[in-house]
Design a protein around this motif. Sequence first.
Motif, PDB file in Angstrom:
ATOM      1  N   THR A  93       0.856  -1.191   0.000  1.00  0.00           N
ATOM      2  CA  THR A  93       0.000   0.000   0.000  1.00  0.00           C
ATOM      3  C   THR A  93       0.892   1.241   0.000  1.00  0.00           C
ATOM      4  OG1 THR A  93      -1.846  -1.073   1.121  1.00  0.00           O
ATOM      5  CG2 THR A  93      -1.691   1.313   1.319  1.00  0.00           C
ATOM      6  N   GLY A  94       0.602   2.171  -0.893  1.00  0.00           N
ATOM      7  CA  GLY A  94       1.436   3.361  -1.036  1.00  0.00           C
ATOM      8  C   GLY A  94       2.466   3.243  -2.142  1.00  0.00           C
ATOM      9  N   TRP A  95       2.645   2.033  -2.684  1.00  0.00           N
ATOM     10  CA  TRP A  95       3.532   1.874  -3.831  1.00  0.00           C
ATOM     11  C   TRP A  95       2.855   2.435  -5.083  1.00  0.00           C
ATOM     12  CZ3 TRP A  95       6.720  -3.278  -3.931  1.00  0.00           C
ATOM     13  CH2 TRP A  95       7.399  -3.427  -2.708  1.00  0.00           C
ATOM     14  N   LYS A  96       3.648   2.652  -6.127  1.00  0.00           N
ATOM     15  CA  LYS A  96       3.115   3.277  -7.338  1.00  0.00           C
ATOM     16  C   LYS A  96       3.525   2.496  -8.576  1.00  0.00           C
ATOM     17  CE  LYS A  96       3.450   7.903  -5.297  1.00  0.00           C
ATOM     18  NZ  LYS A  96       4.130   7.465  -4.061  1.00  0.00           N
ATOM     19  N   LEU A  97       2.607   2.431  -9.526  1.00  0.00           N
ATOM     20  CA  LEU A  97       2.893   1.948 -10.870  1.00  0.00           C
ATOM     21  C   LEU A  97       2.923   3.153 -11.796  1.00  0.00           C
ATOM     22  CD1 LEU A  97       0.681  -1.250 -11.246  1.00  0.00           C
ATOM     23  CD2 LEU A  97       3.166  -1.171 -11.248  1.00  0.00           C
ATOM     24  N   GLU A 102       1.520   8.453 -16.734  1.00  0.00           N
ATOM     25  CA  GLU A 102       0.438   8.097 -15.815  1.00  0.00           C
ATOM     26  C   GLU A 102       0.998   7.405 -14.565  1.00  0.00           C
ATOM     27  OE1 GLU A 102      -2.696   8.827 -16.221  1.00  0.00           O
ATOM     28  OE2 GLU A 102      -2.630   9.565 -18.288  1.00  0.00           O
ATOM     29  N   THR A 103       0.503   7.795 -13.405  1.00  0.00           N
ATOM     30  CA  THR A 103       0.918   7.189 -12.135  1.00  0.00           C
ATOM     31  C   THR A 103      -0.311   6.712 -11.378  1.00  0.00           C
ATOM     32  OG1 THR A 103       2.874   8.604 -11.968  1.00  0.00           O
ATOM     33  CG2 THR A 103       2.094   7.566  -9.939  1.00  0.00           C
ATOM     34  N   PHE A 104      -0.258   5.471 -10.894  1.00  0.00           N
ATOM     35  CA  PHE A 104      -1.365   4.895 -10.131  1.00  0.00           C
ATOM     36  C   PHE A 104      -0.825   4.386  -8.800  1.00  0.00           C
ATOM     37  CE2 PHE A 104      -2.251   4.411 -14.617  1.00  0.00           C
ATOM     38  CZ  PHE A 104      -3.543   4.885 -14.729  1.00  0.00           C
ATOM     39  N   GLU A 105      -1.473   4.799  -7.730  1.00  0.00           N
ATOM     40  CA  GLU A 105      -1.017   4.392  -6.392  1.00  0.00           C
ATOM     41  C   GLU A 105      -1.844   3.219  -5.882  1.00  0.00           C
ATOM     42  OE1 GLU A 105      -0.617   6.280  -1.885  1.00  0.00           O
ATOM     43  OE2 GLU A 105      -0.294   7.555  -3.653  1.00  0.00           O
ATOM     44  N   ILE A 106      -1.170   2.251  -5.280  1.00  0.00           N
ATOM     45  CA  ILE A 106      -1.839   1.090  -4.695  1.00  0.00           C
ATOM     46  C   ILE A 106      -2.430   1.499  -3.352  1.00  0.00           C
ATOM     47  CG2 ILE A 106      -1.526  -1.254  -3.814  1.00  0.00           C
ATOM     48  CD1 ILE A 106       0.804  -1.553  -5.781  1.00  0.00           C
ATOM     49  N   LEU A 134      -3.011  -6.668 -10.305  1.00  0.00           N
ATOM     50  CA  LEU A 134      -3.379  -5.255 -10.308  1.00  0.00           C
ATOM     51  C   LEU A 134      -4.084  -4.928 -11.615  1.00  0.00           C
ATOM     52  CD1 LEU A 134      -1.146  -5.487  -8.130  1.00  0.00           C
ATOM     53  CD2 LEU A 134      -0.413  -3.202  -8.778  1.00  0.00           C
ATOM     54  N   SER A 135      -5.263  -4.357 -11.507  1.00  0.00           N
ATOM     55  CA  SER A 135      -6.057  -4.012 -12.681  1.00  0.00           C
ATOM     56  C   SER A 135      -6.244  -2.503 -12.751  1.00  0.00           C
ATOM     57  CB  SER A 135      -7.425  -4.697 -12.624  1.00  0.00           C
ATOM     58  OG  SER A 135      -8.256  -4.240 -13.664  1.00  0.00           O
ATOM     59  N   LEU A 136      -6.134  -1.959 -13.952  1.00  0.00           N
ATOM     60  CA  LEU A 136      -6.389  -0.536 -14.134  1.00  0.00           C
ATOM     61  C   LEU A 136      -7.875  -0.211 -14.096  1.00  0.00           C
ATOM     62  CD1 LEU A 136      -3.886   0.407 -16.978  1.00  0.00           C
ATOM     63  CD2 LEU A 136      -3.591   0.604 -14.515  1.00  0.00           C
ATOM     64  N   GLY A 237      -8.624   1.603 -10.423  1.00  0.00           N
ATOM     65  CA  GLY A 237      -9.747   2.510 -10.636  1.00  0.00           C
ATOM     66  C   GLY A 237      -9.624   3.486 -11.768  1.00  0.00           C
ATOM     67  N   SER A 238      -8.804   3.174 -12.783  1.00  0.00           N
ATOM     68  CA  SER A 238      -8.654   4.111 -13.893  1.00  0.00           C
ATOM     69  C   SER A 238      -9.892   4.124 -14.787  1.00  0.00           C
ATOM     70  CB  SER A 238      -7.419   3.748 -14.726  1.00  0.00           C
ATOM     71  OG  SER A 238      -7.410   4.436 -15.944  1.00  0.00           O
ATOM     72  N   GLY A 239     -10.396   2.922 -15.115  1.00  0.00           N
ATOM     73  CA  GLY A 239     -11.531   2.831 -16.016  1.00  0.00           C
ATOM     74  C   GLY A 239     -11.135   2.833 -17.478  1.00  0.00           C
ATOM     75  N   THR A 240      -9.919   3.267 -17.776  1.00  0.00           N
ATOM     76  CA  THR A 240      -9.423   3.247 -19.154  1.00  0.00           C
ATOM     77  C   THR A 240      -8.059   2.589 -19.177  1.00  0.00           C
ATOM     78  OG1 THR A 240      -8.424   5.430 -18.898  1.00  0.00           O
ATOM     79  CG2 THR A 240     -10.659   5.346 -19.785  1.00  0.00           C
ATOM     80  N   LEU A 241      -7.738   1.936 -20.277  1.00  0.00           N
ATOM     81  CA  LEU A 241      -6.456   1.269 -20.416  1.00  0.00           C
ATOM     82  C   LEU A 241      -5.386   2.270 -20.850  1.00  0.00           C
ATOM     83  CD1 LEU A 241      -7.468  -2.075 -22.163  1.00  0.00           C
ATOM     84  CD2 LEU A 241      -7.269  -1.564 -19.727  1.00  0.00           C
ATOM     85  N   VAL A 242      -4.167   1.980 -20.433  1.00  0.00           N
ATOM     86  CA  VAL A 242      -3.030   2.802 -20.840  1.00  0.00           C
ATOM     87  C   VAL A 242      -2.424   2.167 -22.081  1.00  0.00           C
ATOM     88  CG1 VAL A 242      -0.782   3.689 -20.173  1.00  0.00           C
ATOM     89  CG2 VAL A 242      -2.606   3.526 -18.473  1.00  0.00           C
ATOM     90  N   ARG A 243      -2.363   2.913 -23.142  1.00  0.00           N
ATOM     91  CA  ARG A 243      -1.908   2.374 -24.419  1.00  0.00           C
ATOM     92  C   ARG A 243      -0.519   2.904 -24.774  1.00  0.00           C
ATOM     93  NH1 ARG A 243      -5.478  -1.771 -25.608  1.00  0.00           N
ATOM     94  NH2 ARG A 243      -7.633  -1.069 -25.391  1.00  0.00           N
ATOM     95  N   ARG A 244       0.188   2.118 -25.554  1.00  0.00           N
ATOM     96  CA  ARG A 244       1.436   2.525 -26.193  1.00  0.00           C
ATOM     97  C   ARG A 244       2.443   3.105 -25.218  1.00  0.00           C
ATOM     98  NH1 ARG A 244       1.370   1.719 -31.228  1.00  0.00           N
ATOM     99  NH2 ARG A 244       3.294   2.902 -31.507  1.00  0.00           N
ATOM    100  N   VAL A 245       2.760   2.351 -24.193  1.00  0.00           N
ATOM    101  CA  VAL A 245       3.867   2.699 -23.307  1.00  0.00           C
ATOM    102  C   VAL A 245       4.907   1.595 -23.436  1.00  0.00           C
ATOM    103  CG1 VAL A 245       2.479   4.037 -21.703  1.00  0.00           C
ATOM    104  CG2 VAL A 245       2.757   1.590 -21.325  1.00  0.00           C
ATOM    105  N   GLY A 246       6.167   1.959 -23.309  1.00  0.00           N
ATOM    106  CA  GLY A 246       7.232   1.002 -23.512  1.00  0.00           C
ATOM    107  C   GLY A 246       7.637   0.236 -22.272  1.00  0.00           C
ATOM    108  N   ARG A 247       7.238   0.750 -21.115  1.00  0.00           N
ATOM    109  CA  ARG A 247       7.653   0.108 -19.869  1.00  0.00           C
ATOM    110  C   ARG A 247       6.671   0.437 -18.754  1.00  0.00           C
ATOM    111  NH1 ARG A 247      13.295   2.353 -18.431  1.00  0.00           N
ATOM    112  NH2 ARG A 247      12.830   1.684 -16.320  1.00  0.00           N
ATOM    113  N   VAL A 248       6.670  -0.403 -17.761  1.00  0.00           N
ATOM    114  CA  VAL A 248       5.908  -0.174 -16.534  1.00  0.00           C
ATOM    115  C   VAL A 248       6.894  -0.236 -15.385  1.00  0.00           C
ATOM    116  CG1 VAL A 248       4.091  -1.020 -15.011  1.00  0.00           C
ATOM    117  CG2 VAL A 248       3.836  -1.232 -17.489  1.00  0.00           C
ATOM    118  N   ASP A 249       6.943   0.812 -14.572  1.00  0.00           N
ATOM    119  CA  ASP A 249       7.858   0.862 -13.438  1.00  0.00           C
ATOM    120  C   ASP A 249       7.079   0.763 -12.134  1.00  0.00           C
ATOM    121  OD1 ASP A 249      10.366   1.243 -14.790  1.00  0.00           O
ATOM    122  OD2 ASP A 249       9.697   3.267 -15.283  1.00  0.00           O
ATOM    123  N   LEU A 250       7.589  -0.034 -11.220  1.00  0.00           N
ATOM    124  CA  LEU A 250       6.999  -0.194  -9.891  1.00  0.00           C
ATOM    125  C   LEU A 250       7.913   0.468  -8.875  1.00  0.00           C
ATOM    126  CD1 LEU A 250       4.903  -1.537  -7.949  1.00  0.00           C
ATOM    127  CD2 LEU A 250       6.431  -3.537  -7.910  1.00  0.00           C
TER     128      LEU A 250
END
Length: 265
Positions: A93-97, A102-106, A134-136, A237-250
């Motif tokens: 909890t408090g970590w971020k994707l 775009e940044t999403f906090e757990i 984890l789902s957007l 809780g985004s409701g929309t998908l994130v498209r065309r990104v090259g990486r996901v950082d945690l």
Amino acid sequence: MEPGRRKMYFWYATAIIAALIVAFILFVIADTRYPDGDTPLLSGLYTDIGLPFSHFRGKVSIVDGEEARAAFHERGNITLTAGKNNPIGVTITGWKLVFGKETFEIGEGAHLPHFGAVNTTSFITLGPTDTAVLSLRESPTGYSFRINRCSGYFEQFQDFDPPLVKRCPRPNHAPLAPLCSVYLERLSACETPLTFAPEIPLLCKDPLQLASSYEGCINEHSGDYDFYMGEWRIFLGSGTLVRRVGRVDLFDSGDALVDTLYLGI
């Protein structure tokens, strides 16, 4: 050589030697790693984005591979897994994707969710070998939750991706009257009956519904040693998908890099 010039050269040489000593010390510190491969200081030298590695690196990882990349592109899912070297658990909890800009906090989750009630949430902690999907998307239940042996009942009224496993324990015959218990085996696993066959006595309908319900299941089995399944479903809780990104950082709660999923774009 004049005394003044000699003194100036002396201070130049002293400054150069001091700078070399400091650089050597910093290099040693930067290369001092934790047993799991992390660096406590100056570890940004070891990342490709100039940020420090987390001391949770290796304790929690993003699941990689073709299936993992497809799950992100098609459904907006990322799966985390905790390592075995994690005896007391890691609180995420408090970590971020971070996906591009775009940044999403757990957030928090329900340890033992209940139907038809205001659920109490708390920090999400992954124990050894636990996973978290984890789902957007928005949560079908309105909250993140830990999966247990009775969670398959959720699939009767909501759709989850990936689907929840419907392997609920069979309802207990003991609380039912003998007249009613004979009908128990006819009921589907992980489903609460909404209608009944005409031959089922009226006095049996409420007891059968309770016995074959999520609440009845957790009342009966929440004390079992294998009640929890080692998995969390977390919704960002985004409701929309994130498209065309090259990486996901945690990132952990201190903004240090835990892991990266390269998406090949």
